[in-house]
Write a protein that holds these residues in place. Structure first.
Motif, PDB file in Angstrom:
ATOM      1  N   ASP A   5      -0.308   1.259  -9.006  1.00 40.29           N
ATOM      2  CA  ASP A   5      -0.307   0.190 -10.002  1.00 40.29           C
ATOM      3  C   ASP A   5       0.020  -1.154  -9.360  1.00 40.29           C
ATOM      4  O   ASP A   5      -0.605  -2.178  -9.677  1.00 40.29           O
ATOM      5  CB  ASP A   5       0.698   0.494 -11.116  1.00 40.29           C
ATOM      6  N   ALA A   6       1.016  -1.152  -8.460  1.00 41.82           N
ATOM      7  CA  ALA A   6       1.402  -2.398  -7.799  1.00 41.82           C
ATOM      8  C   ALA A   6       0.283  -2.900  -6.892  1.00 41.82           C
ATOM      9  O   ALA A   6       0.010  -4.111  -6.827  1.00 41.82           O
ATOM     10  CB  ALA A   6       2.688  -2.198  -6.997  1.00 41.82           C
ATOM     11  N   ILE A   7      -0.370  -1.983  -6.192  1.00 45.98           N
ATOM     12  CA  ILE A   7      -1.484  -2.378  -5.317  1.00 45.98           C
ATOM     13  C   ILE A   7      -2.624  -2.971  -6.134  1.00 45.98           C
ATOM     14  O   ILE A   7      -3.195  -4.011  -5.787  1.00 45.98           O
ATOM     15  CB  ILE A   7      -1.971  -1.168  -4.490  1.00 45.98           C
ATOM     16  N   ALA A   8      -2.941  -2.337  -7.252  1.00 42.08           N
ATOM     17  CA  ALA A   8      -4.012  -2.848  -8.106  1.00 42.08           C
ATOM     18  C   ALA A   8      -3.664  -4.231  -8.653  1.00 42.08           C
ATOM     19  O   ALA A   8      -4.530  -5.111  -8.745  1.00 42.08           O
ATOM     20  CB  ALA A   8      -4.277  -1.872  -9.255  1.00 42.08           C
ATOM     21  N   ALA A   9      -2.384  -4.432  -9.020  1.00 39.77           N
ATOM     22  CA  ALA A   9      -1.962  -5.738  -9.535  1.00 39.77           C
ATOM     23  C   ALA A   9      -2.091  -6.818  -8.471  1.00 39.77           C
ATOM     24  O   ALA A   9      -2.505  -7.950  -8.761  1.00 39.77           O
ATOM     25  CB  ALA A   9      -0.522  -5.651 -10.046  1.00 39.77           C
ATOM     26  N   LEU A  10      -1.747  -6.489  -7.223  1.00 42.81           N
ATOM     27  CA  LEU A  10      -1.904  -7.451  -6.131  1.00 42.81           C
ATOM     28  C   LEU A  10      -3.372  -7.796  -5.911  1.00 42.81           C
ATOM     29  O   LEU A  10      -3.727  -8.952  -5.677  1.00 42.81           O
ATOM     30  CB  LEU A  10      -1.299  -6.881  -4.846  1.00 42.81           C
ATOM     31  N   CYS A  11      -4.221  -6.788  -5.991  1.00 45.09           N
ATOM     32  CA  CYS A  11      -5.653  -7.011  -5.778  1.00 45.09           C
ATOM     33  C   CYS A  11      -6.263  -7.877  -6.883  1.00 45.09           C
ATOM     34  O   CYS A  11      -7.297  -8.507  -6.667  1.00 45.09           O
ATOM     35  CB  CYS A  11      -6.382  -5.678  -5.719  1.00 45.09           C
ATOM     36  N   ALA A  12      -5.622  -7.891  -8.042  1.00 51.41           N
ATOM     37  CA  ALA A  12      -6.138  -8.672  -9.161  1.00 51.41           C
ATOM     38  C   ALA A  12      -5.697 -10.132  -9.121  1.00 51.41           C
ATOM     39  O   ALA A  12      -6.160 -10.940  -9.934  1.00 51.41           O
ATOM     40  CB  ALA A  12      -5.697  -8.037 -10.477  1.00 51.41           C
ATOM     41  N   LEU A  13      -4.827 -10.491  -8.180  1.00 52.22           N
ATOM     42  CA  LEU A  13      -4.368 -11.871  -8.087  1.00 52.22           C
ATOM     43  C   LEU A  13      -5.508 -12.782  -7.647  1.00 52.22           C
ATOM     44  O   LEU A  13      -6.374 -12.381  -6.853  1.00 52.22           O
ATOM     45  CB  LEU A  13      -3.208 -11.985  -7.093  1.00 52.22           C
ATOM     46  N   PRO A  14      -5.528 -14.027  -8.125  1.00 49.46           N
ATOM     47  CA  PRO A  14      -6.580 -14.963  -7.720  1.00 49.46           C
ATOM     48  C   PRO A  14      -6.624 -15.142  -6.208  1.00 49.46           C
ATOM     49  O   PRO A  14      -5.590 -15.314  -5.559  1.00 49.46           O
ATOM     50  CB  PRO A  14      -6.171 -16.264  -8.418  1.00 49.46           C
ATOM     51  N   GLY A  15      -7.811 -15.067  -5.657  1.00 46.96           N
ATOM     52  CA  GLY A  15      -8.004 -15.298  -4.228  1.00 46.96           C
ATOM     53  C   GLY A  15      -8.054 -14.045  -3.384  1.00 46.96           C
ATOM     54  O   GLY A  15      -8.528 -14.087  -2.244  1.00 46.96           O
ATOM     55  N   VAL A  16      -7.556 -12.914  -3.889  1.00 47.07           N
ATOM     56  CA  VAL A  16      -7.550 -11.679  -3.099  1.00 47.07           C
ATOM     57  C   VAL A  16      -8.960 -11.090  -3.074  1.00 47.07           C
ATOM     58  O   VAL A  16      -9.541 -10.788  -4.120  1.00 47.07           O
ATOM     59  CB  VAL A  16      -6.547 -10.656  -3.658  1.00 47.07           C
ATOM     60  N   VAL A  17      -9.505 -10.940  -1.872  1.00 47.68           N
ATOM     61  CA  VAL A  17     -10.873 -10.428  -1.727  1.00 47.68           C
ATOM     62  C   VAL A  17     -10.942  -9.140  -0.920  1.00 47.68           C
ATOM     63  O   VAL A  17     -11.989  -8.494  -0.880  1.00 47.68           O
ATOM     64  CB  VAL A  17     -11.788 -11.478  -1.068  1.00 47.68           C
ATOM     65  N   GLY A  18      -9.853  -8.775  -0.257  1.00 46.26           N
ATOM     66  CA  GLY A  18      -9.912  -7.599   0.590  1.00 46.26           C
ATOM     67  C   GLY A  18      -8.554  -6.997   0.856  1.00 46.26           C
ATOM     68  O   GLY A  18      -7.521  -7.643   0.657  1.00 46.26           O
ATOM     69  N   VAL A  19      -8.564  -5.752   1.298  1.00 40.01           N
ATOM     70  CA  VAL A  19      -7.350  -5.039   1.697  1.00 40.01           C
ATOM     71  C   VAL A  19      -7.621  -4.337   3.020  1.00 40.01           C
ATOM     72  O   VAL A  19      -8.646  -3.659   3.163  1.00 40.01           O
ATOM     73  CB  VAL A  19      -6.926  -3.988   0.656  1.00 40.01           C
ATOM     74  N   LYS A  20      -6.730  -4.542   3.983  1.00 36.19           N
ATOM     75  CA  LYS A  20      -6.766  -3.749   5.210  1.00 36.19           C
ATOM     76  C   LYS A  20      -5.765  -2.620   5.037  1.00 36.19           C
ATOM     77  O   LYS A  20      -4.552  -2.829   5.052  1.00 36.19           O
ATOM     78  CB  LYS A  20      -6.447  -4.614   6.427  1.00 36.19           C
ATOM     79  N   TRP A  21      -6.293  -1.418   4.843  1.00 35.35           N
ATOM     80  CA  TRP A  21      -5.475  -0.254   4.507  1.00 35.35           C
ATOM     81  C   TRP A  21      -5.009   0.415   5.796  1.00 35.35           C
ATOM     82  O   TRP A  21      -5.792   1.014   6.519  1.00 35.35           O
ATOM     83  CB  TRP A  21      -6.283   0.725   3.661  1.00 35.35           C
ATOM     84  N   ALA A  22      -3.701   0.329   6.059  1.00 32.23           N
ATOM     85  CA  ALA A  22      -3.174   0.822   7.336  1.00 32.23           C
ATOM     86  C   ALA A  22      -2.121   1.900   7.128  1.00 32.23           C
ATOM     87  O   ALA A  22      -1.079   1.920   7.784  1.00 32.23           O
ATOM     88  CB  ALA A  22      -2.593  -0.335   8.146  1.00 32.23           C
ATOM     89  N   THR A  23      -2.394   2.827   6.217  1.00 33.42           N
ATOM     90  CA  THR A  23      -1.549   4.005   6.079  1.00 33.42           C
ATOM     91  C   THR A  23      -2.453   5.235   6.169  1.00 33.42           C
ATOM     92  O   THR A  23      -3.595   5.199   5.697  1.00 33.42           O
ATOM     93  CB  THR A  23      -0.780   4.034   4.735  1.00 33.42           C
ATOM     94  N   PRO A  24      -1.973   6.327   6.744  1.00 35.43           N
ATOM     95  CA  PRO A  24      -2.824   7.507   6.941  1.00 35.43           C
ATOM     96  C   PRO A  24      -2.906   8.377   5.690  1.00 35.43           C
ATOM     97  O   PRO A  24      -2.700   9.592   5.738  1.00 35.43           O
ATOM     98  CB  PRO A  24      -2.123   8.231   8.091  1.00 35.43           C
TER      99      PRO A  24
END
Length: 309
Positions: free
Chosen positions: A149-168
């Motif tokens: 939920d927190a990750i999705a909320a961050l992705c919904a913030l204005p300006g966020v276009v990508g995520v570099k996912w660095a967990t296995p």
């Protein structure tokens, strides 16, 4: 997000090493050959002040100087992403400096602060967005324990276009992708070895420290993954696995040391890795790395330098 940036994120995101001189001071001019080699090989996007660039080992002033140098080296030929982070004031200062240096996007390092609240992260990202003057934002996620939920909320913030996912954790990645806005580009943040796993759940592109040394291999792996040729991708990865194995040793503390030792072997001395990295590599690590370099034709035989002095 521009089409140029979107397309580049789906390829190889090269993380540039930060060169130092014999006194331990930054030596930005030594980065030029790395940039030239990467662009010539077809690396689609380059990142200054990433973890392979020893971001947390640099002062804010050094990080400002390195993003300015990278901007000059790249000169608009490919998109430049600039890492920003640490305390909020430092992050905002670096965002402004990165925009001035010509960065096309900001990569926000996930704050390592021991007291991080999901809503506080939202405030952090929003403040960096304001300081960056509207540059697109890429979240660098190294801890998925904040929850979907927190990750999705961050992705919904204005300006966020990508995520570099660095967990296995590919299944958590899959859940986050399903919960986040559709426009977000998800990039594998654990380099070539993990790229097929992340591609299998829908990510595109991957980060790479190998590009400092052997960018052609990174680009070939990307091409195979984009074509859906899993067998070829796995074969290409198998041939460079030892490089990533060495970098993963010492609890990951050999990450930058492996890159800088390989560069020194190639005759491109970029100095030592700063503490708390594992520097220098041990003799057995150096022997394995040299064999890898020789087996793959990466050494300039006449110019090979010692790595144990």
């Amino acid at each position: 997000m521009t089409r140029r940036l979107q397309d580049a994120l789906a390829g190889v995101s090269g993380i540039l090493a930060t060169p130092f001189d014999a006194t331990g001071a930054i030596a930005p001019e030594r980065q030029m050959s790395i940039v030239e080699r990467a662009i010539a090989a077809g690396v689609q996007i380059l990142t200054a002040n990433g973890n392979t660039g020893e971001f947390y080992g640099l002062t804010v002033e050094e990080a400002e100087a390195m993003v300015a140098a990278a901007g000059a080296h790249v000169d608009g030929r490919v998109p430049l992403v600039a890492g920003v982070g640490r305390g909020i004031r430092d992050a905002c200062r670096l965002a402004k400096a990165s925009a001035a240096a010509g960065a096309e996007a900001l990569m926000i390092h996930q704050p390592p602060d021991p007291f991080v609240a999901p809503r506080g992260l939202s405030d952090y990202v929003s403040a960096v967005a304001d300081a960056g003057g509207g540059l697109p934002l890429i979240l660098y996620l190294r801890n998925d324990q904040i929850g979907t939920d927190a990750i999705a909320a961050l992705c919904a913030l204005p300006g966020v276009v990508g995520v570099k996912w660095a967990t296995p954790n590919p299944m958590k990645l899959k859940a986050a992708m399903a919960a986040a806005p559709e426009h977000v580009v998800w990039v594998g943040g654990l380099a070539e070895v993990w790229a097929p796993v992340f591609y299998a759940v829908g990510a595109r592109g991957f980060t790479s420290g190998l590009i400092n040394v052997w960018p052609e291999r990174s680009v070939a792996i990307s091409a195979a993954l984009e074509a859906g040729d899993w067998d070829r991708a796995q074969a290409l990865i198998a041939d460079m696995q030892v490089f990533e194995d060495i970098r993963a040793e010492d609890q990951g503390g050999a990450n930058v040391s492996g890159v800088k030792t390989a560069l020194r072997m190639m005759g491109e001395d970029c100095g030592a890795a700063r503490p708390p990295a594992a520097w220098p590599l041990t003799d057995p690590q150096v022997d394995r790395l040299r064999k890898f370099m020789m087996d793959n034709g990466l050494l300039r035989q006449a110019g090979e330098k010692g790595t144990r002095e």
